[in-house]
Structure formats: structure tokens, C-alpha cells
Write a protein that holds these residues in place. Structure first.
Motif, PDB file in Angstrom:
ATOM      1  N   ILE A   1       0.832  -1.204   0.000  1.00 35.63           N
ATOM      2  CA  ILE A   1       0.000   0.000   0.000  1.00 35.63           C
ATOM      3  C   ILE A   1       0.865   1.251   0.000  1.00 35.63           C
ATOM      4  CG2 ILE A   1      -1.520   1.343   1.500  1.00 35.63           C
ATOM      5  CD1 ILE A   1      -2.871  -1.220   2.281  1.00 35.63           C
ATOM      6  N   GLU A   2       0.474   2.218  -0.794  1.00 36.97           N
ATOM      7  CA  GLU A   2       1.067   3.552  -0.748  1.00 36.97           C
ATOM      8  C   GLU A   2       0.013   4.458  -0.133  1.00 36.97           C
ATOM      9  OE1 GLU A   2       2.976   4.895  -4.378  1.00 36.97           O
ATOM     10  OE2 GLU A   2       3.057   2.800  -5.036  1.00 36.97           O
ATOM     11  N   VAL A   3       0.258   4.909   1.079  1.00 39.99           N
ATOM     12  CA  VAL A   3      -0.724   5.668   1.843  1.00 39.99           C
ATOM     13  C   VAL A   3      -1.215   6.886   1.066  1.00 39.99           C
ATOM     14  CG1 VAL A   3      -1.126   6.920   3.999  1.00 39.99           C
ATOM     15  CG2 VAL A   3       0.309   4.880   3.993  1.00 39.99           C
ATOM     16  N   GLU A   4      -0.326   7.535   0.355  1.00 41.04           N
ATOM     17  CA  GLU A   4      -0.701   8.749  -0.376  1.00 41.04           C
ATOM     18  C   GLU A   4      -1.757   8.476  -1.448  1.00 41.04           C
ATOM     19  OE1 GLU A   4       3.190   8.995   1.446  1.00 41.04           O
ATOM     20  OE2 GLU A   4       2.466   7.624  -0.080  1.00 41.04           O
ATOM     21  N   LYS A   5      -1.821   7.250  -1.934  1.00 35.33           N
ATOM     22  CA  LYS A   5      -2.763   6.916  -3.008  1.00 35.33           C
ATOM     23  C   LYS A   5      -4.103   6.379  -2.491  1.00 35.33           C
ATOM     24  CE  LYS A   5       0.768   6.124  -6.473  1.00 35.33           C
ATOM     25  NZ  LYS A   5       1.384   5.182  -7.401  1.00 35.33           N
ATOM     26  N   LEU A   6      -4.209   6.195  -1.177  1.00 36.11           N
ATOM     27  CA  LEU A   6      -5.450   5.685  -0.602  1.00 36.11           C
ATOM     28  C   LEU A   6      -6.470   6.803  -0.447  1.00 36.11           C
ATOM     29  CD1 LEU A   6      -4.077   3.395   2.253  1.00 36.11           C
ATOM     30  CD2 LEU A   6      -4.874   2.701   0.005  1.00 36.11           C
ATOM     31  N   THR A   7      -7.721   6.440  -0.517  1.00 37.12           N
ATOM     32  CA  THR A   7      -8.784   7.410  -0.255  1.00 37.12           C
ATOM     33  C   THR A   7      -8.970   7.528   1.257  1.00 37.12           C
ATOM     34  OG1 THR A   7     -10.557   5.770  -0.225  1.00 37.12           O
ATOM     35  CG2 THR A   7      -9.979   6.740  -2.387  1.00 37.12           C
ATOM     36  N   ASN A   8      -9.698   8.536   1.664  1.00 43.43           N
ATOM     37  CA  ASN A   8      -9.988   8.725   3.080  1.00 43.43           C
ATOM     38  C   ASN A   8     -10.753   7.517   3.626  1.00 43.43           C
ATOM     39  OD1 ASN A   8      -9.716  10.463   5.348  1.00 43.43           O
ATOM     40  ND2 ASN A   8     -11.895  10.892   5.204  1.00 43.43           N
ATOM     41  N   GLU A   9     -11.691   7.012   2.850  1.00 41.89           N
ATOM     42  CA  GLU A   9     -12.483   5.850   3.257  1.00 41.89           C
ATOM     43  C   GLU A   9     -11.606   4.615   3.426  1.00 41.89           C
ATOM     44  OE1 GLU A   9     -15.670   3.144   1.027  1.00 41.89           O
ATOM     45  OE2 GLU A   9     -16.352   5.218   1.321  1.00 41.89           O
ATOM     46  N   GLN A  10     -10.665   4.413   2.516  1.00 40.87           N
ATOM     47  CA  GLN A  10      -9.759   3.272   2.623  1.00 40.87           C
ATOM     48  C   GLN A  10      -8.888   3.393   3.868  1.00 40.87           C
ATOM     49  OE1 GLN A  10      -8.033   3.810  -1.267  1.00 40.87           O
ATOM     50  NE2 GLN A  10      -8.980   1.925  -2.048  1.00 40.87           N
TER      51      GLN A  10
END
Length: 151
Positions: free
Chosen positions: A33-42
Motif C-alpha cells: 500500500i502507498e498511503v498517499e494513493k489511498l482514499t480517506n475511506e480506505q
């Protein structure tokens, strides 16, 4: 990668076994996972924190930009914090986290221990005595009013 993240975000906690079995088939092809690419919901689903709050928490805990473990394994501070948050948010084995974070069990163990040791070493004094001024009844009422507007 994007397809795996969509599947992961859509799953309930109890359905993660399905994802793990899928990722095991693709071992080595799942970069983590790349945190910067996750949505707020994820972020809320994975770590129980909003996306922006994870960085705020990292800064508040003063976790460095780069975490260096005893065997010289390194991780970005935000990634180390996310591994710890995930480990604390949902009961999972290190083997299960391998497919989410794209790191070996050994690396994950070292990173988790390094971040938790850092937090403990730098902030344990806050829990050593509960007779702190910031825990007075007046201050606690103020905290409650700020967090819960209905009070």
C-alpha cells in the motif's frame, strides 16, 4: 495494484481471507500500500484514522521521516506508523500483513517493534501519572465539549 486496492477497500474485515488467498497467488507482484494513493475511506477502513489524521498523528508522536531498525531495515515514518495502526486496528498475523504492505514478516516485525519502542520511549511519561493538570475535571469537560458538540 489498483485492482487489489479496490478489492481490499470493498471487503469487510471478515472477508480479508479472500484477499489474502488472492494475493498469495500473486506473491511478489503486490508492491504494498502507498498511503498517499489511498482514499480517506480506505484509510479509515485499514487504519481506523482519516487520511490527513495519520500524518497529523505521525507529527504529534514525532515519529521521524525515516525509521531505521536494529538490522538496518528502513521504512518511511508514515509507513511504519501505518503498519502499527493496522496491526492494532485489526487482529492479524504478520504473514497476513505481508500482502498488504509488501514486506516480509521479519521486516514487518522489526518495523512494528521499532515504532512502538519509539512511541513508548518518547511518550510513556504521559501515562506514568494520571494526576496531570491536563486531566483535571475542568480540562476534561472542555475536551468533551470540543469533541462532542451535543454535550
Amino acid at each position: 495494484m489498483a485492482e487489489n486496492l479496490k478489492v481490499l477497500a470493498a471487503l469487510e474485515d471478515s472477508d480479508e481471507l479472500l484477499l489474502w488467498s488472492r494475493c498469495k497467488e500473486e506473491k511478489g507482484n503486490f508492491p504494498g500500500i502507498e498511503v498517499e494513493k489511498l482514499t480517506n475511506e480506505q484509510c479509515r477502513s485499514f487504519f481506523r484514522f482519516d487520511k490527513d489524521d495519520i500524518e497529523i498523528l505521525r507529527r504529534a508522536l514525532r515519529i521521524p521521516e525515516k525509521v531505521v531498525c536494529s538490522n538496518r531495515t528502513t521504512a518511511r515514518g508514515i509507513d511504519g506508523l501505518c503498519v502499527v495502526l493496522r496491526r492494532l486496528a485489526y487482529p492479524s498475523r504478520l504473514e497476513d500483513l505481508e500482502y498488504i504492505f509488501g514486506r516480509s514478516k521479519t521486516e514487518l516485525s522489526l518495523i512494528i517493534n521499532e515504532v512502538l519502542d519509539y512511541i513508548h520511549d518518547n511518550h510513556c511519561h504521559l501515562l506514568s501519572d494520571f494526576n496531570m493538570s491536563w486531566l483535571s475535571p475542568i480540562v476534561l469537560r472542555t475536551f468533551c465539549r470540543c469533541g462532542f458538540r451535543s454535550l
